[in-house]
Write a protein that holds these residues in place. Structure first.
Motif, PDB file in Angstrom:
ATOM      1  N   GLY A 201      -7.491   2.415  12.455  1.00 38.38           N
ATOM      2  CA  GLY A 201      -7.916   3.259  11.340  1.00 38.38           C
ATOM      3  C   GLY A 201      -7.658   4.736  11.517  1.00 38.38           C
ATOM      4  N   GLN A 202      -6.992   5.118  12.597  1.00 40.10           N
ATOM      5  CA  GLN A 202      -6.723   6.536  12.834  1.00 40.10           C
ATOM      6  C   GLN A 202      -5.481   6.984  12.051  1.00 40.10           C
ATOM      7  OE1 GLN A 202      -6.635   7.542  17.051  1.00 40.10           O
ATOM      8  NE2 GLN A 202      -7.925   5.762  17.522  1.00 40.10           N
ATOM      9  N   THR A 203      -5.575   8.146  11.440  1.00 41.82           N
ATOM     10  CA  THR A 203      -4.419   8.745  10.756  1.00 41.82           C
ATOM     11  C   THR A 203      -4.174  10.123  11.346  1.00 41.82           C
ATOM     12  OG1 THR A 203      -4.931   7.570   8.702  1.00 41.82           O
ATOM     13  CG2 THR A 203      -3.444   9.459   8.545  1.00 41.82           C
ATOM     14  N   PRO A 204      -3.061  10.340  12.016  1.00 40.04           N
ATOM     15  CA  PRO A 204      -2.797  11.650  12.624  1.00 40.04           C
ATOM     16  C   PRO A 204      -2.590  12.715  11.543  1.00 40.04           C
ATOM     17  CG  PRO A 204      -0.850  10.260  12.738  1.00 40.04           C
ATOM     18  CD  PRO A 204      -1.954   9.398  12.218  1.00 40.04           C
TER      19      PRO A 204
ATOM     20  N   HIS B 198       0.844  -1.201   0.000  1.00 41.47           N
ATOM     21  CA  HIS B 198       0.000   0.000   0.000  1.00 41.47           C
ATOM     22  C   HIS B 198       0.879   1.250   0.000  1.00 41.47           C
ATOM     23  CE1 HIS B 198      -2.810  -3.074   1.668  1.00 41.47           C
ATOM     24  NE2 HIS B 198      -3.634  -2.457   0.859  1.00 41.47           N
ATOM     25  N   PRO B 199       0.457   2.299  -0.698  1.00 39.60           N
ATOM     26  CA  PRO B 199       1.326   3.474  -0.902  1.00 39.60           C
ATOM     27  C   PRO B 199       1.708   4.239   0.359  1.00 39.60           C
ATOM     28  CG  PRO B 199      -0.883   3.881  -1.780  1.00 39.60           C
ATOM     29  CD  PRO B 199      -0.808   2.426  -1.457  1.00 39.60           C
ATOM     30  N   THR B 200       0.845   4.248   1.386  1.00 40.56           N
ATOM     31  CA  THR B 200       1.165   5.004   2.598  1.00 40.56           C
ATOM     32  C   THR B 200       1.660   4.116   3.741  1.00 40.56           C
ATOM     33  OG1 THR B 200      -1.134   4.894   3.372  1.00 40.56           O
ATOM     34  CG2 THR B 200      -0.535   6.781   1.994  1.00 40.56           C
ATOM     35  N   ALA B 201       1.858   2.829   3.457  1.00 41.46           N
ATOM     36  CA  ALA B 201       2.252   1.901   4.524  1.00 41.46           C
ATOM     37  C   ALA B 201       3.608   2.257   5.113  1.00 41.46           C
ATOM     38  CB  ALA B 201       2.267   0.472   3.996  1.00 41.46           C
TER      39      ALA B 201
END
Length: 259
Positions: free
Chosen positions: A189-192, A163-166
């Motif tokens: 599932g949280q993205t800061p 995955h691109p943001t992994a």
């Protein structure tokens, strides 16, 4: 019709060549018919609509590329991405892949993993990706089992090439002051708003990627439990692992009766 004896000796070369070709074709037809009968007798639970010669010729050899078993037929120069089963339905390709993986697992240094969970709990090695839905489901499963009194010690290595943001999320986890809390937040599932970056975290993500390639991990999650490679979130296998390591319940002490 093939020529025999004196007739064959005195026949023109063209007739001899034609007879040889006819004989070879008849042999191939006989071999194909025998093979079809053998196929139907061996795999009686399958129904075959068609049967014909394959383009592959000669012996077939087994090789490993990127952790996957492939097959090569040098005579016809064919590469086969296939699964081989024996007559009992045993997946021989999967067995060979597991045996190869067992050798490559020696490259894993548990001391270099991100450790999550109690030190005295049963240990699993886990190749995971923060953006993988099945990895997130696996994390929820571990939490549920911990709440039941069946915690595990997870040795985490990040897979960042799917995955691109992994990679950025893995680096954020590794650079956070509380890495376990950051891990749990990411897998819920949280993205800061701002992903943390640091040299140590960046280097560790790259090191994990090298290990992933060396071990041949091609999907997530991939786990190693009791030395066995488990591809994907196989809940039944993980339940069995936890049951094997479950601590026996403490027997209640019954006071001796007094007379």
């Amino acid at each position: 019709m093939p020529l025999h004896g004196a007739a064959a000796q005195g026949a023109p070369p063209q007739e001899l060549e034609l007879a040889s070709r006819m004989q070879a074709a008849a042999s191939l037809r006989d071999a194909a018919a025998e093979a079809q009968v053998k196929l139907q007798q061996t795999f009686t639970n399958l129904h075959f609509e068609d049967f014909a010669a394959a383009p592959v010729e000669g012996p077939i050899y087994q090789a490993i590329a990127g952790g996957k078993i492939i097959y090569f037929a040098p005579r016809s120069e064919h590469l086969l991405f296939a699964t081989v089963y024996d007559r009992n339905g045993v997946n021989l390709t999967a067995l060979a892949q597991e045996q190869g993986a067992a050798q490559r697992l020696k490259a894993i240094d548990p001391a270099k993993a991100l450790a999550i969970g109690p030190a005295d709990a049963p240990t699993v090695i886990e190749f995971t990706d923060p953006d993988c839905p099945y990895c997130q489901a696996l994390d929820r499963f571990w939490k549920a089992k911990a709440a039941e009194g069946k915690p595990v010690r997870r040795l985490i290595f990040f897979v960042s090439g799917i995955h691109p943001t992994a990679a950025a999320k893995a680096e954020h986890i590794l650079c956070s002051p509380d890495r376990e809390a950051a891990f749990q937040a990411a897998y819920s599932g949280q993205t800061p708003p701002l992903l943390r970056q640091c040299a140590a975290g960046h280097d560790k993500v790259a090191e994990d990627a090298e290990l992933v390639a060396k071990v041949g991990v091609s999907g997530t999650p991939t786990l190693i439990a009791d030395g066995k490679l488990i591809s994907g979130f196989q809940q039944a296998e993980l339940e069995a692992f936890l049951d094997r390591h479950a601590k026996p319940a403490l027997a209640k002490t019954v006071p001796a009766a007094r007379h």
